[in-house]
Structure formats: C-alpha cells, structure tokens
Design an enzyme around this catalytic site. Sequence first.
Site, PDB file in Angstrom:
ATOM      1  CE  LYS A   1      -9.865  -6.938   3.970  1.00 38.58           C
ATOM      2  NZ  LYS A   1      -8.613  -7.360   3.279  1.00 38.58           N
TER       3      LYS A   1
ATOM      4  CG  HIS B   1     -10.774   0.353   4.672  1.00 38.97           C
ATOM      5  ND1 HIS B   1      -9.941   1.415   4.440  1.00 38.97           N
ATOM      6  CD2 HIS B   1      -9.994  -0.565   5.334  1.00 38.97           C
ATOM      7  CE1 HIS B   1      -8.727   1.158   4.908  1.00 38.97           C
ATOM      8  NE2 HIS B   1      -8.742  -0.024   5.463  1.00 38.97           N
ATOM      9  NE  ARG B   2     -10.895  -5.786   0.718  1.00 39.40           N
ATOM     10  CZ  ARG B   2     -10.951  -6.873  -0.065  1.00 39.40           C
ATOM     11  NH1 ARG B   2     -12.114  -7.466  -0.295  1.00 39.40           N
ATOM     12  NH2 ARG B   2      -9.863  -7.386  -0.598  1.00 39.40           N
TER      13      ARG B   2
ATOM     14  CD  GLU C   1      -3.996  -0.845   7.073  1.00 36.47           C
ATOM     15  OE1 GLU C   1      -4.705   0.088   7.492  1.00 36.47           O
ATOM     16  OE2 GLU C   1      -4.458  -1.941   6.716  1.00 36.47           O
TER      17      GLU C   1
ATOM     18  CG  HIS D   1      -2.077  -0.932   1.100  1.00 34.81           C
ATOM     19  ND1 HIS D   1      -3.111  -1.000   2.020  1.00 34.81           N
ATOM     20  CD2 HIS D   1      -2.373  -1.854   0.157  1.00 34.81           C
ATOM     21  CE1 HIS D   1      -3.964  -1.930   1.644  1.00 34.81           C
ATOM     22  NE2 HIS D   1      -3.542  -2.466   0.527  1.00 34.81           N
TER      23      HIS D   1
ATOM     24  CG  ASP E   1      -5.374   1.586   3.128  1.00 35.40           C
ATOM     25  OD1 ASP E   1      -5.995   1.608   2.051  1.00 35.40           O
ATOM     26  OD2 ASP E   1      -4.958   0.527   3.648  1.00 35.40           O
TER      27      ASP E   1
END
Length: 316
Positions: A230, A258-259, A53, A44, A96
């Site tokens: 999800k 979220h995605r 993350e 990401h 994100d």
Amino acid sequence: MQCWLCQWLLVKLVPLYKHIADLSGKSDPVLPVPAITVISGGNHAGNNLAIQEIMILPVGACSFEEAMQIGAETYHHLKCIIAEKSGSSGCNVGEDGGFAPNVSSFTKGLDLVKEAIDRAGYNGRIKLALDIAATQFCIGKKYDLDFKAPNKSGQNFKTGEEMIEMYTQLCADYPIVSIEQPFDKDDWEHTKLFSDLRLCQVVGDDLLMSNPKRIERAIHESTCNALLLKINQIGTVTEAIEVVKQANEAHWGVIVSHRSGETEDSFIADLAVGLATRQFKAGAPCRGERLAKYNQLLRIEEELGNQATYAGENWR
C-alpha cells in the site's frame, strides 16, 4: 500525479509504467492477475460476515482483458444467485464494490462464489483468495467471528490454533491460493505456524505495514511469504521500489493494493506493471474509483500489443 513528474515523463517520452520499470531495474512489464473482490464483509460491509473480502483470481485467462471479462461475468452471475436466494437487498455492495449478502459463515460466502464460477462456466480457470483482516476482530489473544452479529448470545471465539485448523479445512475444501492477514497484526507466532504449512500464499498486510523493518523481520523469521504493498503506508515511490526489491529477493509474492476511500487516480495500475508484481488488488468490477485502475491496466495492455505479458498461472 505531480507536475514535475508529468514534465519529466514528457521529456523522456515514455509511459509512466515504463519509467517505473526503469527506476526499479525491471526490463519486461507484466500485466498482473487481478484479485477481484466479489463478496465484502468485515468493516467494509453491513452484513455479519467477519472476513473482509472474498476474491477471485482469473489465473486461467490468456490476457488481462480476458481476466477482466471472466471476473465481470462471474461477478454478475453471483449477483443473480444472491438475488435468487435472498432477494435484491442481498445485492447491496460494500465499500470496495463486493456484494454484501447477509451470510455469517466463511463457507456460505465461498459456496455462493463457487456456484457463480460454475454458472459462468469458468471452473478450473479461477482461484480464490481471502482477506481475513483478522486484526479488526482480535480480542486479547482470541478471534471473535461473531463480532458483527447483533444481540449475539455467546461469542464465537477461536484461539489461534483453532483459526489455523479452520484455514486448513477451507484450503482443502475450496481452491484457495492466497489468504491475507489471517491473524492479528502482532500475532507473529500463529502467522508463522500457518505459513509453515505451505497450504497457500500467506499475505502480510497489517503485519508488515509496507515497512522495511517489519518486512525484514518477517523474512528472517519466515513469518509469511507475500507483501501487500500500500503505497501510502510506505510514503514514496522510491521506498515502495525498495520494499518490493526486499520481497523479490526473499522470493515472496507482491500484491499492489488499493485502499479504502479511494479516488479515481490510477497510479497504482502503472506501479504494478512497472514493478512486475504479478498481483493486483483494486476491488470489484464496480464503482468508478475501482474501475479507473482496471481500465488503466486495459489501456496499458492495448498499448503494449504483442509485447504484453499477462502473469496468469505464473501469478507468483
């Protein structure tokens, strides 16, 4: 939202989250604790950080509104710290919305977040969570923590046992309460070994795929203790309600997520409140497609008024 659902809600004259609560048999809506992305890595972001993350959970807030204030203030203090240490280029954000400083080790990223929490004055009110997304750097039966490093001389491979040792040390050194997808999607063995240590919430993402059969296996084998929901993985709201019931009956945690490639649709905010999942993941307090979800939760809390309950310390 489809037209038939809009018409049905108008006939019932109830908010969407209340309709979802009715469908799932929940009596009291709960505002979830947001897992706010502050540092992005993995696939990401364009830095060398292997994990996807680093998130903060404002469990010490008294309301969802205060949780977002705590999260946003910490996020912006983190921006200042990164700029001081590595210049403004380190403040670029990932997919994100989390910052993507050029750090390669887990500890360096966590130290930045810890410093931001301290500078914001929220020590003791924020817990940490990690999304490892280990499937993306699993090669064979080992994990390459340098999979993003250019011109790497000697790959930093770790076995499943070494990954468990690393996670154990991280949980001892930092206030980490949740680790998502710590191993490959098919590495049931090491996920269970780590989960058995009961050091933190162990969340199944790729491992479970919001699939009732994989969830059933994980419950039976005690492989993990939380579901990342999800909704586009499972496909329908009805099926989402059923897998959440599965998780609740097993006394698991549930995170509505979220995605990547999100839109400004805020349906998952109502879903999280209606299903009373107590945990919610929508990225950073940055970018419209992330803020849309958080803003909807703020509107729901305002609408509920004195009846609003924020999960807080009861996030599981």
